[in-house]
Design a protein around this motif. Structure first.
Motif, PDB file in Angstrom:
ATOM      1  N   PHE A  37       0.818  -1.203   0.000  1.00 50.72           N
ATOM      2  CA  PHE A  37       0.000   0.000   0.000  1.00 50.72           C
ATOM      3  C   PHE A  37       0.859   1.263   0.000  1.00 50.72           C
ATOM      4  CE2 PHE A  37      -4.017  -1.537  -0.300  1.00 50.72           C
ATOM      5  CZ  PHE A  37      -4.446  -2.370   0.718  1.00 50.72           C
ATOM      6  N   LEU A  39       3.879   1.615  -1.102  1.00 51.60           N
ATOM      7  CA  LEU A  39       4.523   1.781  -2.404  1.00 51.60           C
ATOM      8  C   LEU A  39       3.575   2.437  -3.393  1.00 51.60           C
ATOM      9  CD1 LEU A  39       6.494  -1.491  -3.200  1.00 51.60           C
ATOM     10  CD2 LEU A  39       7.382   0.823  -3.226  1.00 51.60           C
ATOM     11  N   LEU A  40       2.349   1.914  -3.475  1.00 49.86           N
ATOM     12  CA  LEU A  40       1.406   2.468  -4.436  1.00 49.86           C
ATOM     13  C   LEU A  40       1.035   3.894  -4.052  1.00 49.86           C
ATOM     14  CD1 LEU A  40      -0.778  -0.708  -5.040  1.00 49.86           C
ATOM     15  CD2 LEU A  40       1.066   0.194  -6.433  1.00 49.86           C
ATOM     16  N   LEU A  42       3.000   5.974  -2.546  1.00 50.22           N
ATOM     17  CA  LEU A  42       4.155   6.808  -2.912  1.00 50.22           C
ATOM     18  C   LEU A  42       4.064   7.219  -4.377  1.00 50.22           C
ATOM     19  CD1 LEU A  42       6.890   7.816  -1.701  1.00 50.22           C
ATOM     20  CD2 LEU A  42       7.922   5.839  -2.777  1.00 50.22           C
ATOM     21  N   ALA A  43       3.682   6.242  -5.224  1.00 53.41           N
ATOM     22  CA  ALA A  43       3.573   6.549  -6.652  1.00 53.41           C
ATOM     23  C   ALA A  43       2.495   7.601  -6.889  1.00 53.41           C
ATOM     24  CB  ALA A  43       3.259   5.284  -7.439  1.00 53.41           C
ATOM     25  N   ALA A  46       3.526  11.098  -5.804  1.00 51.20           N
ATOM     26  CA  ALA A  46       4.534  11.788  -6.615  1.00 51.20           C
ATOM     27  C   ALA A  46       3.921  12.491  -7.818  1.00 51.20           C
ATOM     28  CB  ALA A  46       5.589  10.787  -7.083  1.00 51.20           C
ATOM     29  N   VAL A  47       2.715  12.072  -8.214  1.00 45.47           N
ATOM     30  CA  VAL A  47       2.132  12.623  -9.440  1.00 45.47           C
ATOM     31  C   VAL A  47       1.904  14.129  -9.381  1.00 45.47           C
ATOM     32  CG1 VAL A  47       0.126  12.529 -10.957  1.00 45.47           C
ATOM     33  CG2 VAL A  47       1.121  10.422 -10.105  1.00 45.47           C
ATOM     34  N   GLY A  49       3.593  16.258  -8.055  1.00 44.93           N
ATOM     35  CA  GLY A  49       4.882  16.898  -8.194  1.00 44.93           C
ATOM     36  C   GLY A  49       5.317  17.067  -9.635  1.00 44.93           C
ATOM     37  N   SER A  50       4.619  16.392 -10.554  1.00 46.19           N
ATOM     38  CA  SER A  50       4.959  16.566 -11.961  1.00 46.19           C
ATOM     39  C   SER A  50       3.918  17.418 -12.673  1.00 46.19           C
ATOM     40  CB  SER A  50       5.062  15.216 -12.654  1.00 46.19           C
ATOM     41  OG  SER A  50       3.792  14.623 -12.744  1.00 46.19           O
ATOM     42  N   VAL A  51       2.688  17.408 -12.155  1.00 48.23           N
ATOM     43  CA  VAL A  51       1.621  18.146 -12.817  1.00 48.23           C
ATOM     44  C   VAL A  51       1.683  19.630 -12.450  1.00 48.23           C
ATOM     45  CG1 VAL A  51      -0.859  18.359 -13.042  1.00 48.23           C
ATOM     46  CG2 VAL A  51       0.168  16.104 -12.861  1.00 48.23           C
ATOM     47  N   VAL A  57      12.272  23.095  -9.418  1.00 53.58           N
ATOM     48  CA  VAL A  57      12.548  22.893 -10.833  1.00 53.58           C
ATOM     49  C   VAL A  57      12.484  24.212 -11.594  1.00 53.58           C
ATOM     50  CG1 VAL A  57      11.780  21.727 -12.939  1.00 53.58           C
ATOM     51  CG2 VAL A  57      11.685  20.540 -10.758  1.00 53.58           C
ATOM     52  N   GLN A  61       7.928  29.526 -12.936  1.00 55.99           N
ATOM     53  CA  GLN A  61       6.651  28.927 -13.314  1.00 55.99           C
ATOM     54  C   GLN A  61       5.674  28.930 -12.144  1.00 55.99           C
ATOM     55  OE1 GLN A  61       7.394  25.004 -14.877  1.00 55.99           O
ATOM     56  NE2 GLN A  61       5.941  25.328 -16.509  1.00 55.99           N
ATOM     57  N   PHE A  85       8.042  17.334  -3.015  1.00 56.55           N
ATOM     58  CA  PHE A  85       9.014  16.324  -2.604  1.00 56.55           C
ATOM     59  C   PHE A  85       9.741  16.686  -1.329  1.00 56.55           C
ATOM     60  CE2 PHE A  85       7.965  13.849  -6.081  1.00 56.55           C
ATOM     61  CZ  PHE A  85       7.752  14.701  -7.143  1.00 56.55           C
ATOM     62  N   PHE A  90       4.619  13.879   1.861  1.00 55.21           N
ATOM     63  CA  PHE A  90       5.392  12.993   1.008  1.00 55.21           C
ATOM     64  C   PHE A  90       6.513  12.332   1.795  1.00 55.21           C
ATOM     65  CE2 PHE A  90       6.407  11.430  -3.111  1.00 55.21           C
ATOM     66  CZ  PHE A  90       7.775  11.289  -3.146  1.00 55.21           C
ATOM     67  N   VAL A 198      21.538  10.408   0.114  1.00 55.11           N
ATOM     68  CA  VAL A 198      20.836  11.574  -0.414  1.00 55.11           C
ATOM     69  C   VAL A 198      20.676  12.626   0.677  1.00 55.11           C
ATOM     70  CG1 VAL A 198      18.625  12.372  -1.292  1.00 55.11           C
ATOM     71  CG2 VAL A 198      19.626  10.299  -2.205  1.00 55.11           C
TER      72      VAL A 198
ATOM     73  N   TYR B 273      22.157  14.737  -9.494  1.00 49.75           N
ATOM     74  CA  TYR B 273      21.739  13.454 -10.039  1.00 49.75           C
ATOM     75  C   TYR B 273      20.243  13.231  -9.910  1.00 49.75           C
ATOM     76  CZ  TYR B 273      22.438  12.020  -5.137  1.00 49.75           C
ATOM     77  OH  TYR B 273      22.423  11.921  -3.777  1.00 49.75           O
ATOM     78  N   PHE B 329       4.773  18.499 -20.517  1.00 48.60           N
ATOM     79  CA  PHE B 329       5.320  18.924 -19.239  1.00 48.60           C
ATOM     80  C   PHE B 329       6.702  19.506 -19.469  1.00 48.60           C
ATOM     81  CE2 PHE B 329       1.698  17.081 -17.983  1.00 48.60           C
ATOM     82  CZ  PHE B 329       1.652  16.376 -16.793  1.00 48.60           C
TER      83      PHE B 329
END
Lengths: 532, 339
Positions: A37, A39-40, A42-43, A46-47, A49-51, A57, A61, A85, A90, A198, B273, B329
């Motif tokens: 659970f 893991l899923l 987490l996926a 993360a979404v 963070g890209s949308v 980054v 923007q 992130f 998160f 990290v 990285y 994106f």
């Protein structure tokens, strides 16, 4: 037996005390289902963070998004939508996942160490309950069959244990594939090392973005960072004081192909670096994909632009300002924005704010735009401001609150257009402005990450462990050989069976291979074959 | 260096040729599937108990003590009295056409590469053409391991679609690369990503077929009347599931390598990285979802259909990563070249 049963009260489960509850929660956390659970989750987490644009980054923007969405923007910001992130929720997910991982892997490691030293377990009684099994009647006596089986198994890298059966005959238990579990544990532990590496890089490392015009030198110190930050545990006084001087730059853009005209093709900076100011210089070339290593840090060429050399003189001809002033590119044609701040101007401070256009064309005859990124027809288009410069945080933007733009007698804004080598007079006798020549600047990113090597090592270890855990078969093979009786006297009754830990489609092949290594079967007895 | 435009246009012509051959192959596989129901019925009439015995028997070696009559190509290992399955001519022709199509396809990719004097995967058009070539290559390689010709329609179909998309929407003229792509890592990182995605593609098709077959078997076991379908000629659900798992098990370490190689390259080109740029995020998401799939297969209650659904989600993420993230994106990875 009586069919009437007394009704017993429902079983009372023992109440969990605090220790019991903790243990229960811990078992749930370290179970495979929870890991799945998390893991899923987490996926999914993360979404966004890209949308949504992220500050790490592209901070510009984010500002644009907030401006375009005044209602929902601030709420997203409060929920960490633009810093996904590094957000609390998160981090909570992956930290929980790692706790679950460690809590599961450590006991398994202990078990595995014990298993490595142990002998294979004794054979089960009913071979036909195992996923793969065969029976055969072979020529030869039990002892030689067992010896052949033992050497065949050892040749296949099994750990073999032979025991004698009461009533004659022998039994073999064999096991192989301990490396599978070792690889599995190495993979998961390597992930933990990766996380620590990290974190160490973030805490102990630093990064800086600097703009260095051709002919200038960058000395590494926090004060000279244009943007960037040291990690929380970095001693900013003890940064390595190396210098990087940009001697020249080579930048090319696509000129021949019409479809990609103006696309960047190559950029390089020729630099001289020293480990400390005044030390021996070393010449090198920094280009994209080829950074410079100096004193524990790496210098990357990330961008470039133009730094026109501008000189401002007062009415008596005395130089007030003469520098290569970086103008920051805003688009693919390098339309660049910048400001010249002349603090020493009298009676009021002076600023020249505007555009640098590497290849200028005038739209509609009047509006200057750049039509190509290379400096083929450079021009400056500036407005003049007077007033109090204040202490603006950025060298590249003008705080217009205490500055007023200069106007012509008829009220129109003063706009100066200069070509290289040209000098114009400022109105109201303020002096002159000269556009001496065009220089370029190199946009460097200087980085120090002490955790980098560990992260790479952990990643490689993880990959090796992963491959082992997926492809090394973990199997147990059991053999029972008894001397035949009755019709089969003189022959051997053989049973073999195999069991695998996890998914394994090769069990039948393994048994066939083993049987093939033993003697031929007696033909008159029907060969019983089990379907897998 | 200049671009060789004549060679680039020859590349386009070769690509159209390969698409024609793929279409022929696609028709062949579909015909083969269409005849499947009848074939399965005929063979089950001949040997009623044979269906059960086919479990796992397709290409596994027969026991050493028995005389094997093992052949490749979907034929049942012959015993004395069971008739051989009919030769699948349509499937055989389809495979030959696939090989022809792949040769033309690879020639097109190679021509493009020579025309621009760099590995031909620097923009969306090139990703689509080179990537789909690797899918076909992976499929043909898998055919030598198992008889997966029944999968042909579901693999060559998407390949054809991708090429169609490439030549219409994604097309960019042959040109040079932006500076950050000029690195040996382009060959390594992107090519491994292609191989991994190709294996995920084939495994995805197998997973979908597994789910359909599993539902049919469940209905049959529940007592419903069997419905004739091309699925009768396909292996049973368990074998489809296991084959899909083995492909996923190869693709996942390759995807891990893609991620690590990408990180090494990013450190060299951009100074860090890992920066959570959209493509990095989605590569990570894909990795996590497939890690979830592998975990699910080892979790009680999640084996079978539930873990298969996780794999489907993973492939959806791969498609999203390729089609949406590349184009819409904006981040460091904006190399699409599509206007």
């Amino acid at each position: 037996m009586s069919t009437a049963t007394t009704r017993r009260p429902p079983a009372t489960l023992p109440r969990l005390g605090p220790l019991g509850t903790v243990r229960y929660v811990w078992r749930q956390l370290t179970s495979m289902r929870t890991a799945l659970f998390l893991l899923l989750l987490l996926a999914v987490a993360a979404v966004p963070g890209s949308v949504l644009p992220q500050r790490g980054v592209n901070a510009a923007q984010v500002t644009g998004y907030l401006a375009a969405h005044p209602g929902v923007g601030p709420w997203l910001d409060r929920l960490g939508g633009f810093d996904v992130f590094s957000s609390v929720w998160f981090s909570a997910i992956y930290l929980l996942l790692f706790v679950s991982l460690v809590g599961c892997v450590l006991p398994r490691s202990r078990q595995h160490v014990r298993a490595i030293w142990a002998q294979p377990p004794s054979a089960p009684r009913h071979f036909d309950r195992l996923p793969a099994h065969r029976e055969a009647v072979l020529f030869g006596d039990a002892a030689s069959t067992v010896a052949a089986a033992r050497s065949a198994l050892r040749a296949r890298r099994y750990r073999v244990r032979v025991t004698d059966l009461t009533g004659g005959g022998h039994e073999i238990s064999a096991e192989r594939g301990y490396l599978r579990e070792t690889g599995n544990l190495v993979f998961h532990l390597a992930l933990v090392v990766l996380l620590v590496a990290v974190a160490a890089g973030h805490l102990l490392g630093w990064r800086a973005d600097v703009i260095v015009p051709v002919g200038s030198t960058y000395t590494n110190a926090v004060a000279n960072f244009d943007a960037g930050d040291p990690g929380p545990w970095v001693d900013t006084e003890r940064l390595p004081p190396f210098t990087v001087a940009v001697r020249s730059m080579f930048v090319t853009f696509e000129e021949q192909d019409v479809a990609t005209r103006g696309a960047p093709r190559d950029f390089r900076a020729d630099v001289t670096s020293t480990e400390s100011p005044g030390g021996p210089g070393r010449n090198s070339v920094i280009s994209v994909n080829h950074p410079l290593s100096v004193d524990g840090a790496k210098v990357f060429l990330l961008g470039n632009g133009y730094a026109p050399v501008i000189t401002v003189r007062d009415r008596s001809g005395q130089e007030l300002y003469s520098e290569a002033t970086p103008f920051l590119p805003q688009d693919g044609n390098y339309t660049s924005v910048g400001v010249v701040k002349v603090a020493g101007a009298q009676p009021e401070q002076l600023a020249l704010n505007g555009l640098f256009l590497p290849t200028v064309a005038f739209q509609g005859g009047r509006v200057p735009v750049s039509i190509f990124p290379d400096a083929k027809n450079p021009a400056l288009a500036l407005q003049v401001y007077t007033g109090d410069l204040g202490s603006s945080p950025s060298v590249y933007t003008l705080d217009q609150r205490s500055m007023t733009p200069l106007r012509q007698p008829d009220g129109a804004l003063v706009r100066l257009i200069l070509a290289p080598g040209q000098t114009v007079d400022l109105p109201a006798g303020l002096g002159t402005v000269t556009f001496d020549r065009v220089e370029r600047f190199a946009g460097f990113s200087v980085r120090h990450d002490p955790g980098k090597g560990w992260a790479l090592g952990a990643a490689i270890a993880a990959m090796v462990g992963l491959t082992l855990s997926l492809f090394v078969p973990r199997r147990r093979v059991f053999v029972r050989a008894r001397p035949g009786t009755g019709d089969d006297r003189g022959a051997t009754l053989l049973e073999v069976a195999a069991l695998a830990r996890g998914e394994d489609t090769g069990l039948d092949d393994e048994l066939d291979r083993l049987l093939g290594a033993l003697g031929p079967a007696r033909p008159q007895n029907a060969l019983q074959e089990a379907t897998a | 260096m200049s671009v060789n435009d004549t060679l680039a246009s020859s590349a386009n012509v070769l690509l159209y040729g390969s698409m024609a051959s793929y279409t022929g192959a696609f028709l062949g596989y579909t015909l083969d599937l269409a005849g499947g129901a009848e074939r399965a019925e005929r063979s089950s009439v001949a040997a009623p108990g044979r269906q059960l015995a086919q479990v796992g028997a397709g290409t596994h070696q027969v026991a050493a003590a028995r005389t094997p009559a093992q052949t490749r190509g979907g034929d049942v290992p012959g015993g004395g009295d069971v008739p051989q399955q009919p030769r699948r001519k349509a499937a055989g022709i389809a495979v030959s056409l696939t090989v022809l199509a792949l040769l033309l396809h690879l020639a097109a990719v190679l021509a493009r590469g020579v025309a621009v004097q760099r590995p031909p995967w620097g923009n969306m058009y090139e990703f689509a053409t080179a990537g789909s070539a690797v899918v076909t290559l992976a499929f043909l390689a898998a055919l030598r391991w198992r008889d997966l010709r029944y999968l042909g329609t579901f693999v060559i179909g998407p390949v054809l679609l991708t090429l169609g998309l490439a030549v219409t929407v994604l097309y960019t003229r042959a040109g040079q690369l932006v500076p950050s792509l000029k690195s040996v890592w382009l060959a390594i990182h992107v090519s491994v990503a292609f191989v991994s995605s190709a294996l995920f593609t084939i495994a995805f098709s197998l997973t979908v077929l597994y789910l359909v077959q599993e539902r049919r078997e469940r209905r049959l076991a529940a007592g419903e009347a069997p419905r004739r379908s091309f699925m009768d000629a396909l292996p049973p659900a368990r074998e489809l599931d296991l084959t899909a798992y083995r492909l996923h098990a190869v693709a996942f370490p390759l995807w891990t390598f893609t991620l690590v190689a990408g990180a090494i390259w990013a450190e060299n080109a951009w100074g860090r990285y890992w920066g959570w740029d959209p493509k990095e995020v989605w590569t990570f998401v894909i990795w996590v979802v497939y890690a979830g799939y592998l975990h699910a297969r080892a979790t009680r209650g999640w084996q079978g259909t539930k873990s298969a659904r996780v794999a489907l989600v993973g492939y959806g993420c791969i498609l999203f990563n390729f089609l949406v993230v590349n184009i819409f994106f904006v981040g460091f990875h904006s190399y699409a070249g599509v206007s």
